[in-house]
Design an enzyme around this catalytic site. Sequence first.
Site, PDB file in Angstrom:
ATOM      1  CG  ASN A  74      -7.535  -2.193  -5.896  1.00 48.22           C
ATOM      2  OD1 ASN A  74      -6.609  -2.963  -5.667  1.00 48.22           O
ATOM      3  ND2 ASN A  74      -7.795  -1.171  -5.080  1.00 48.22           N
ATOM      4  CG  ASP A 124      -2.029   0.989   1.146  1.00 48.59           C
ATOM      5  OD1 ASP A 124      -2.306   1.477   0.035  1.00 48.59           O
ATOM      6  OD2 ASP A 124      -2.634   1.310   2.191  1.00 48.59           O
TER       7      ASP A 124
HETATM    8  C1  FPP Z   1      -1.651   0.110  -3.427  1.00 51.05           C
HETATM    9  O1  FPP Z   1      -1.265   1.458  -3.508  1.00 51.05           O
HETATM   10  C2  FPP Z   1      -1.177  -0.662  -4.543  1.00 51.05           C
HETATM   11  C3  FPP Z   1      -1.954  -1.245  -5.509  1.00 51.05           C
HETATM   12  C4  FPP Z   1      -3.414  -1.145  -5.532  1.00 51.05           C
HETATM   13  C5  FPP Z   1      -1.383  -1.982  -6.630  1.00 51.05           C
HETATM   14  C6  FPP Z   1      -0.152  -2.750  -6.355  1.00 51.05           C
HETATM   15  C7  FPP Z   1       0.566  -2.929  -7.611  1.00 51.05           C
HETATM   16  C8  FPP Z   1       1.902  -2.875  -7.773  1.00 51.05           C
HETATM   17  C9  FPP Z   1       2.851  -2.739  -6.676  1.00 51.05           C
HETATM   18  C10 FPP Z   1       2.497  -2.952  -9.138  1.00 51.05           C
HETATM   19  C11 FPP Z   1       2.323  -4.201  -9.914  1.00 51.05           C
HETATM   20  C12 FPP Z   1       2.329  -5.453  -9.116  1.00 51.05           C
HETATM   21  C13 FPP Z   1       2.855  -6.642  -9.480  1.00 51.05           C
HETATM   22  C14 FPP Z   1       2.636  -7.813  -8.614  1.00 51.05           C
HETATM   23  C15 FPP Z   1       3.654  -6.812 -10.684  1.00 51.05           C
HETATM   24  P1  FPP Z   1      -2.407   2.566  -3.617  1.00 51.05           P
HETATM   25  O2  FPP Z   1      -2.595   2.878  -5.050  1.00 51.05           O
HETATM   26  O3  FPP Z   1      -3.640   2.093  -2.914  1.00 51.05           O
HETATM   27  O4  FPP Z   1      -1.723   3.745  -2.847  1.00 51.05           O
HETATM   28  P2  FPP Z   1      -2.456   4.870  -1.965  1.00 51.05           P
HETATM   29  O5  FPP Z   1      -3.113   4.150  -0.811  1.00 51.05           O
HETATM   30  O6  FPP Z   1      -1.315   5.734  -1.527  1.00 51.05           O
HETATM   31  O7  FPP Z   1      -3.424   5.565  -2.857  1.00 51.05           O
END
Ligand code: FPP
Length: 248
Positions: A69, A21
């Site tokens: 998501n 996250d």
């Molecule tokens: C959470 O950060 C992250 C995600 C919803 C996506 C995770 C994806 C990756 C790390 C990249 C691709 C993954 C793989 C396995 C190749 P957020 O967007 O919720 O951050 P925020 O809470 O700060 O808005």
Amino acid sequence: MGFKEHIQPDKLPQHVAIIMDGNGRWAKQKGKLRTFGHKIGVKAVRETVEGAAEIGLKVLTLYAFSTENWNRPQREINALMNLLVDTIHQETPRLIENRIQLRAMGDLSQLPSNCQRQLQKSIDDTADQSGMILNLALSYSARWEILRAVKALAAQVQAGTIRPEDIDEAQFSKHLCTAEFPDPELLIRTSGEQRISNYLLWQIAYSELYFTSCLWPDFTREHLFEALVAYQQRERRFGKISEQVAAL
Ligand code: FPP
């Protein structure tokens, strides 16, 4: 001396689950688009996966995309799906070099077809690897998973192949996506948020929870090792008292 030297190999968890996250906030802090945060988040995924394999974990489950998501802006969803396809494609040779087997769990039929195809190809290409299992939770939520298990069991009851009184925890667990893995002993969440967000609700009944303020793109194998050291300092009692645990 780093945290790695403080890890006791005989007390390693077998299965670690991570809620990655903070990509969006990391990008915002730098005045960049959220998608840039996801892009740099891939570096942290590589670091963590290779650190986990290096230390000898058996299973690493990463929450890469939740059912919820799908409610994000379409542009961000598209960027995430493209990133996923590219990353899985590019990283497969490295997974094989590190003897890592790729798996995925979730409502995968919801993923765009090119994503499903690449995922299946990399799963097939790494199927013979005997090292760590990298399990990606994609289009996953624990309530979806639990409902799916309930429906499967209800169908078996209806068909007369199982009696309701025979349904116990072990039976139920067999219908979860993680049926062949031990429950995660450790759950890590980055970014300072302290919630579970519909992740592995059944499986984390006795997991140790570890929250770090580090935003996901900044997460390194050293952060993983730090979490493992913290885990090993905890006393897991499973409802017993301290003296009973010490006597084991
Ligand atoms: C959470 O950060 C992250 C995600 C919803 C996506 C995770 C994806 C990756 C790390 C990249 C691709 C993954 C793989 C396995 C190749 P957020 O967007 O919720 O951050 P925020 O809470 O700060 O808005």
